[in-house]
Every structure is written in C-alpha cells, then in structure tokens.
Design a protein around this motif. Structure first.
Motif, PDB file in Angstrom:
ATOM      1  N   ALA A   5       3.112  13.997  -3.990  1.00 16.42           N
ATOM      2  CA  ALA A   5       3.442  14.674  -5.338  1.00 16.42           C
ATOM      3  C   ALA A   5       4.138  13.686  -6.090  1.00 16.42           C
ATOM      4  CB  ALA A   5       4.117  16.245  -5.181  1.00 16.42           C
ATOM      5  N   SER A   6       5.077  12.862  -5.707  1.00 14.44           N
ATOM      6  CA  SER A   6       5.673  11.984  -6.628  1.00 14.44           C
ATOM      7  C   SER A   6       4.801  10.978  -6.910  1.00 14.44           C
ATOM      8  CB  SER A   6       6.970  11.407  -5.627  1.00 14.44           C
ATOM      9  OG  SER A   6       7.765  12.232  -5.401  1.00 14.44           O
ATOM     10  N   ILE A   7       4.012  10.491  -6.127  1.00 11.65           N
ATOM     11  CA  ILE A   7       2.896   9.436  -6.272  1.00 11.65           C
ATOM     12  C   ILE A   7       2.072   9.820  -7.585  1.00 11.65           C
ATOM     13  CG2 ILE A   7       0.910   7.962  -5.523  1.00 11.65           C
ATOM     14  CD1 ILE A   7       2.719   7.823  -2.857  1.00 11.65           C
ATOM     15  N   TRP A   8       1.558  11.042  -7.317  1.00 14.51           N
ATOM     16  CA  TRP A   8       0.736  11.556  -8.208  1.00 14.51           C
ATOM     17  C   TRP A   8       1.328  11.800  -9.774  1.00 14.51           C
ATOM     18  CZ3 TRP A   8      -4.200  10.921  -8.080  1.00 14.51           C
ATOM     19  CH2 TRP A   8      -4.905  11.000  -6.879  1.00 14.51           C
ATOM     20  N   LEU A   9       2.628  12.147  -9.681  1.00 13.50           N
ATOM     21  CA  LEU A   9       3.149  12.247 -11.084  1.00 13.50           C
ATOM     22  C   LEU A   9       3.387  11.104 -11.735  1.00 13.50           C
ATOM     23  CD1 LEU A   9       6.014  14.930 -10.203  1.00 13.50           C
ATOM     24  CD2 LEU A   9       4.217  15.271 -11.938  1.00 13.50           C
ATOM     25  N   PHE A  10       3.353   9.920 -10.860  1.00 10.41           N
ATOM     26  CA  PHE A  10       3.273   8.487 -11.463  1.00 10.41           C
ATOM     27  C   PHE A  10       2.032   8.041 -11.894  1.00 10.41           C
ATOM     28  CE2 PHE A  10       2.842   3.968 -10.718  1.00 10.41           C
ATOM     29  CZ  PHE A  10       3.308   3.338 -11.758  1.00 10.41           C
ATOM     30  N   VAL A  11       0.990   8.183 -10.987  1.00  9.57           N
ATOM     31  CA  VAL A  11      -0.308   7.725 -11.206  1.00  9.57           C
ATOM     32  C   VAL A  11      -0.990   8.339 -12.342  1.00  9.57           C
ATOM     33  CG1 VAL A  11      -2.592   7.645  -9.955  1.00  9.57           C
ATOM     34  CG2 VAL A  11      -0.577   7.032  -8.676  1.00  9.57           C
ATOM     35  N   LEU A 132       8.906   7.545 -14.794  1.00 13.97           N
ATOM     36  CA  LEU A 132       9.495   7.392 -13.285  1.00 13.97           C
ATOM     37  C   LEU A 132      10.359   8.233 -12.944  1.00 13.97           C
ATOM     38  CD1 LEU A 132       9.464   3.552 -13.549  1.00 13.97           C
ATOM     39  CD2 LEU A 132       8.203   4.754 -12.226  1.00 13.97           C
ATOM     40  N   PRO A 133      11.515   8.576 -13.693  1.00 14.70           N
ATOM     41  CA  PRO A 133      12.507   9.510 -13.065  1.00 14.70           C
ATOM     42  C   PRO A 133      11.915  10.959 -12.792  1.00 14.70           C
ATOM     43  CG  PRO A 133      13.371   8.389 -15.317  1.00 14.70           C
ATOM     44  CD  PRO A 133      12.126   8.204 -15.020  1.00 14.70           C
ATOM     45  N   HIS A 134      10.890  11.195 -13.296  1.00 13.95           N
ATOM     46  CA  HIS A 134      10.400  12.728 -12.985  1.00 13.95           C
ATOM     47  C   HIS A 134       9.535  12.436 -11.570  1.00 13.95           C
ATOM     48  CE1 HIS A 134      11.364  14.769 -16.596  1.00 13.95           C
ATOM     49  NE2 HIS A 134      10.696  13.551 -17.400  1.00 13.95           N
ATOM     50  N   ALA A 135       9.053  11.210 -11.045  1.00 13.35           N
ATOM     51  CA  ALA A 135       8.293  11.188 -10.059  1.00 13.35           C
ATOM     52  C   ALA A 135       9.100  10.940  -9.096  1.00 13.35           C
ATOM     53  CB  ALA A 135       7.262  10.124 -10.365  1.00 13.35           C
ATOM     54  N   PHE A 136      10.194   9.866  -9.374  1.00  9.89           N
ATOM     55  CA  PHE A 136      11.030   9.369  -8.176  1.00  9.89           C
ATOM     56  C   PHE A 136      12.516   9.419  -8.450  1.00  9.89           C
ATOM     57  CE2 PHE A 136       6.964   6.675  -8.650  1.00  9.89           C
ATOM     58  CZ  PHE A 136       6.368   7.005  -7.544  1.00  9.89           C
ATOM     59  N   ASP A 137      13.439   9.284  -7.397  1.00  8.77           N
ATOM     60  CA  ASP A 137      14.561   9.227  -7.650  1.00  8.77           C
ATOM     61  C   ASP A 137      15.220   7.692  -7.679  1.00  8.77           C
ATOM     62  OD1 ASP A 137      17.347   9.308  -7.437  1.00  8.77           O
ATOM     63  OD2 ASP A 137      17.552  10.243  -5.612  1.00  8.77           O
ATOM     64  N   LEU A 138      15.268   7.262  -8.782  1.00 10.43           N
ATOM     65  CA  LEU A 138      15.457   5.756  -9.000  1.00 10.43           C
ATOM     66  C   LEU A 138      16.860   5.252  -8.641  1.00 10.43           C
ATOM     67  CD1 LEU A 138      14.100   5.411 -12.815  1.00 10.43           C
ATOM     68  CD2 LEU A 138      12.799   5.132 -10.666  1.00 10.43           C
ATOM     69  N   THR A 139      17.719   6.027  -8.298  1.00  6.37           N
ATOM     70  CA  THR A 139      18.711   5.716  -7.700  1.00  6.37           C
ATOM     71  C   THR A 139      18.834   5.372  -6.183  1.00  6.37           C
ATOM     72  OG1 THR A 139      19.681   7.919  -7.266  1.00  6.37           O
ATOM     73  CG2 THR A 139      20.268   6.978  -9.121  1.00  6.37           C
ATOM     74  N   TRP A 143      13.767  -1.593  -1.800  1.00  3.44           N
ATOM     75  CA  TRP A 143      13.297  -2.548  -2.284  1.00  3.44           C
ATOM     76  C   TRP A 143      11.599  -2.427  -1.873  1.00  3.44           C
ATOM     77  CZ3 TRP A 143      13.495  -5.649  -6.182  1.00  3.44           C
ATOM     78  CH2 TRP A 143      14.888  -5.933  -6.651  1.00  3.44           C
ATOM     79  N   PRO A 144      11.295  -1.990  -0.497  1.00  2.00           N
ATOM     80  CA  PRO A 144       9.741  -1.965  -0.341  1.00  2.00           C
ATOM     81  C   PRO A 144       9.194  -0.672  -1.225  1.00  2.00           C
ATOM     82  CG  PRO A 144      11.267  -1.965   1.746  1.00  2.00           C
ATOM     83  CD  PRO A 144      12.114  -2.088   0.664  1.00  2.00           C
ATOM     84  N   GLU A 145      10.021   0.352  -1.563  1.00  2.05           N
ATOM     85  CA  GLU A 145       9.419   1.431  -2.548  1.00  2.05           C
ATOM     86  C   GLU A 145       9.229   0.780  -3.794  1.00  2.05           C
ATOM     87  OE1 GLU A 145      11.203   5.484  -0.475  1.00  2.05           O
ATOM     88  OE2 GLU A 145      12.500   4.215  -1.923  1.00  2.05           O
ATOM     89  N   VAL A 146      10.088  -0.177  -4.192  1.00  2.37           N
ATOM     90  CA  VAL A 146       9.967  -0.734  -5.646  1.00  2.37           C
ATOM     91  C   VAL A 146       8.393  -1.424  -5.703  1.00  2.37           C
ATOM     92  CG1 VAL A 146      10.918  -2.396  -7.162  1.00  2.37           C
ATOM     93  CG2 VAL A 146      12.530  -0.680  -6.194  1.00  2.37           C
ATOM     94  N   LEU A 147       8.344  -2.361  -4.848  1.00  2.00           N
ATOM     95  CA  LEU A 147       7.240  -3.105  -4.540  1.00  2.00           C
ATOM     96  C   LEU A 147       6.036  -2.234  -4.404  1.00  2.00           C
ATOM     97  CD1 LEU A 147       8.531  -5.771  -1.939  1.00  2.00           C
ATOM     98  CD2 LEU A 147       8.099  -6.134  -4.501  1.00  2.00           C
ATOM     99  N   PHE A 148       6.013  -1.145  -3.619  1.00  2.00           N
ATOM    100  CA  PHE A 148       4.973  -0.432  -3.585  1.00  2.00           C
ATOM    101  C   PHE A 148       4.442   0.149  -4.941  1.00  2.00           C
ATOM    102  CE2 PHE A 148       3.402   4.135  -3.036  1.00  2.00           C
ATOM    103  CZ  PHE A 148       2.105   3.952  -2.464  1.00  2.00           C
ATOM    104  N   ILE A 149       5.515   0.786  -5.807  1.00  2.00           N
ATOM    105  CA  ILE A 149       5.386   1.254  -7.230  1.00  2.00           C
ATOM    106  C   ILE A 149       4.594   0.185  -7.965  1.00  2.00           C
ATOM    107  CG2 ILE A 149       6.426   2.455  -9.120  1.00  2.00           C
ATOM    108  CD1 ILE A 149       8.446   3.448  -7.370  1.00  2.00           C
ATOM    109  N   THR A 150       5.231  -0.994  -7.850  1.00  2.00           N
ATOM    110  CA  THR A 150       4.793  -1.981  -8.813  1.00  2.00           C
ATOM    111  C   THR A 150       3.406  -2.413  -8.476  1.00  2.00           C
ATOM    112  OG1 THR A 150       6.914  -2.832  -9.077  1.00  2.00           O
ATOM    113  CG2 THR A 150       5.258  -4.417  -9.743  1.00  2.00           C
ATOM    114  N   ALA A 151       3.022  -2.321  -7.163  1.00  2.00           N
ATOM    115  CA  ALA A 151       1.798  -2.798  -6.602  1.00  2.00           C
ATOM    116  C   ALA A 151       0.711  -1.758  -6.921  1.00  2.00           C
ATOM    117  CB  ALA A 151       1.923  -2.964  -4.944  1.00  2.00           C
ATOM    118  N   LEU A 152       0.925  -0.273  -6.869  1.00  2.00           N
ATOM    119  CA  LEU A 152       0.310   0.632  -7.301  1.00  2.00           C
ATOM    120  C   LEU A 152      -0.074   0.575  -8.947  1.00  2.00           C
ATOM    121  CD1 LEU A 152      -1.205   3.275  -6.322  1.00  2.00           C
ATOM    122  CD2 LEU A 152       1.035   4.473  -6.846  1.00  2.00           C
ATOM    123  N   GLY A 153       0.967   0.168  -9.559  1.00  2.00           N
ATOM    124  CA  GLY A 153       0.934   0.310 -11.223  1.00  2.00           C
ATOM    125  C   GLY A 153      -0.269  -0.948 -11.262  1.00  2.00           C
ATOM    126  N   ILE A 154       0.011  -1.982 -10.899  1.00  2.00           N
ATOM    127  CA  ILE A 154      -0.803  -3.251 -10.924  1.00  2.00           C
ATOM    128  C   ILE A 154      -2.407  -2.859 -10.709  1.00  2.00           C
ATOM    129  CG2 ILE A 154      -1.452  -5.471 -10.172  1.00  2.00           C
ATOM    130  CD1 ILE A 154       1.572  -6.078  -9.933  1.00  2.00           C
TER     131      ILE A 154
END
Length: 203
Positions: A5-11, A132-139, A143-154
């Motif tokens: 659900a978090s991923i879809w809220l971003f995608v 992003l704050p609605h989809a993920f807990d940024l706090t 780092w693997p999750e940050v890289l995954f989100i960035t790769a998904l966005g790219i």
C-alpha cells in the motif's frame, strides 16, 4: 499500512505527475524535432537524474532545507528558461527545404541540459516532500529502502519520458514534406516558448 500500500501511495501520484505535460516535455519535443530521437536520449537521462536528485533530497527529509536556497533556484530556473527559448528560436529559424543532419552534441552536454531543466524546478522537491510522508515513514527508512524508492522513481520517470520520446519521434516521421516539417518546427517552437513563459512566471 502494508508495504504494498505504501508503494502504491507513492507510485500512482508520481506516475500521474510525471505524465502531465510541462516545460520538460516541451523541451523534449523540441529536442526530438531538432536533433532526432537518438540524440534526445541523453537529454532524457539528464531529466530523469535531475528528478532522482530531488527524490533523494525529499526521501532524506531535506526538502525544507533545500528550499531555503532560493537564489540558487532562481539562477538555475533562468538558465532553464534561456535554454528552452534557444531551442525554440533554433526551431523557428530552421530551414526545411533541404535535409539537414542533426547538430552533434556530446552525451555529457545532453545529460547536463536535461538535468539543469529539471533541477530548475523546485516544485519537484515540493511534490516529493508532500507525497513521500504519506507513503513512508521517512524517519525510519534504511539506506536500502531509500535506494529502492529512488530506483522505483527512476524507472517510472524513465518509462514515461521514453513514451513521450516515441510519440514525438512518430509525429516527426509522419511528416515528410518541407511545408509540414516547417509547420511542426514552428508549432514546437510556439509550445516551447509557452513553456518558457510558464517557467518564468511560476514560483
């Protein structure tokens, strides 16, 4: 909230925002018309990398900090406006009576041009900072999750911009006569001038 659900809220919001035509897509159209599809690929790469940089900034919770450098945004924004107007002027003046080879440009210059265009738009970091704050807990992101989100966005951004590239290339190929090409060039120049005006007056 589940990970899916978090991923879809971003995608979904990101895909919609990336697909809406704007100054970057206007510049992309101008690049295809003036230089050809193949020569536009590095430009698209720069666009995508510029957006990825804003995505990383927002993912790390630095969106508010980045927006404090207003003078830098203003300078880069006017570089982007000048670049789009230059392409528009070149298209308007381009002769279509005789076939011309696309002007050569290095891959590095293409990447830089695309990156400057997207980095000149602070609305990108505002968008990411809001979504992003609605989809993920940024706090709590690793780092693997940050890289995954960035790769998904790219991946999303690249897919959509390549779809624009294919569409613009097909339009160009469908118009063979010098008169039709001149009309396409001047229409593209008008679209790009409008995009440059939009960038100039937007805040």
């Amino acid at each position: 909230m589940s990970a899916t659900a978090s991923i879809w809220l971003f995608v979904v919001p990101f895909a919609i925002a990336a697909a809406i035509p704007g100054p970057a897509q206007g510049a992309l159209l101008g690049q295809v018309v003036s230089r050809g599809a193949r020569s536009t690929i590095p430009f698209i790469g720069g666009m995508v990398l510029g957006n990825a940089a804003w995505l990383v900034v927002a993912t790390l919770g630095l969106a508010a900090l980045a927006l404090q450098f207003e003078h830098v945004f203003i300078a880069v924004k006017w570089l982007g406006v000048a670049f789009i107007l230059f392409i528009a002027w070149s298209l308007w003046c381009k002769s279509t009576e005789q076939p011309q080879a696309p002007p050569k440009r290095s891959v590095g210059r293409g990447l830089l041009a695309g990156a400057v265009l997207t980095l000149s738009n602070p609305k990108a970091v505002v968008f990411f900072g809001a979504v992003l704050p609605h989809a993920f807990d940024l706090t709590a992101l690793s780092w693997p999750e940050v890289l995954f989100i960035t790769a998904l966005g790219i991946g999303i951004d690249l897919t959509i911009q390549l779809a624009y590239l294919v569409t613009a290339s097909r339009i160009k190929c469908a118009l063979q006569s010098p008169k039709a090409m001149k009309r396409l060039n001047r229409t593209s120049a008008g679209v790009m001038t409008g995009c440059a005006g939009w960038m100039a007056v937007s805040h």
